[in-house]
Design a protein around this motif. Structure first.
Motif: not given
Length: 70
Positions: A9-13, A47-54
């Motif tokens: 999340r921090d990396a995505e800002g 959902k979290l994995a999908d959001y971060f594409d991982c």
């Protein structure tokens, strides 16, 4: 369960509130996951994995005791 949500999340800002809105939960839920006080449902983990594409395994450490079946 150990996880990398805060780092990603921090990396995505983005804020906890922004991530929460994106995956349909409250900011408090994201905070609890990041602090390892709440394990997400499998649906939320996807959902979290999908959001971060991982993969889910990239976000959450499935090795709970250091014992893995061979």
């Amino acid at each position: 369960m150990k996880n990398t949500i805060r780092d990603r999340r921090d990396a995505e800002g983005i804020s906890q509130a922004d991530l929460a809105a994106a995956v349909g939960v409250t900011r408090q839920t994201i905070n609890a996951i990041e602090r390892e006080r709440y394990d997400p449902s499998i649906e939320l983990a996807f959902k979290l994995a999908d959001y971060f594409d991982c993969n889910i395994e990239d976000l959450f450490d499935p090795d709970l005791n250091g014992d893995r079946p061979e």
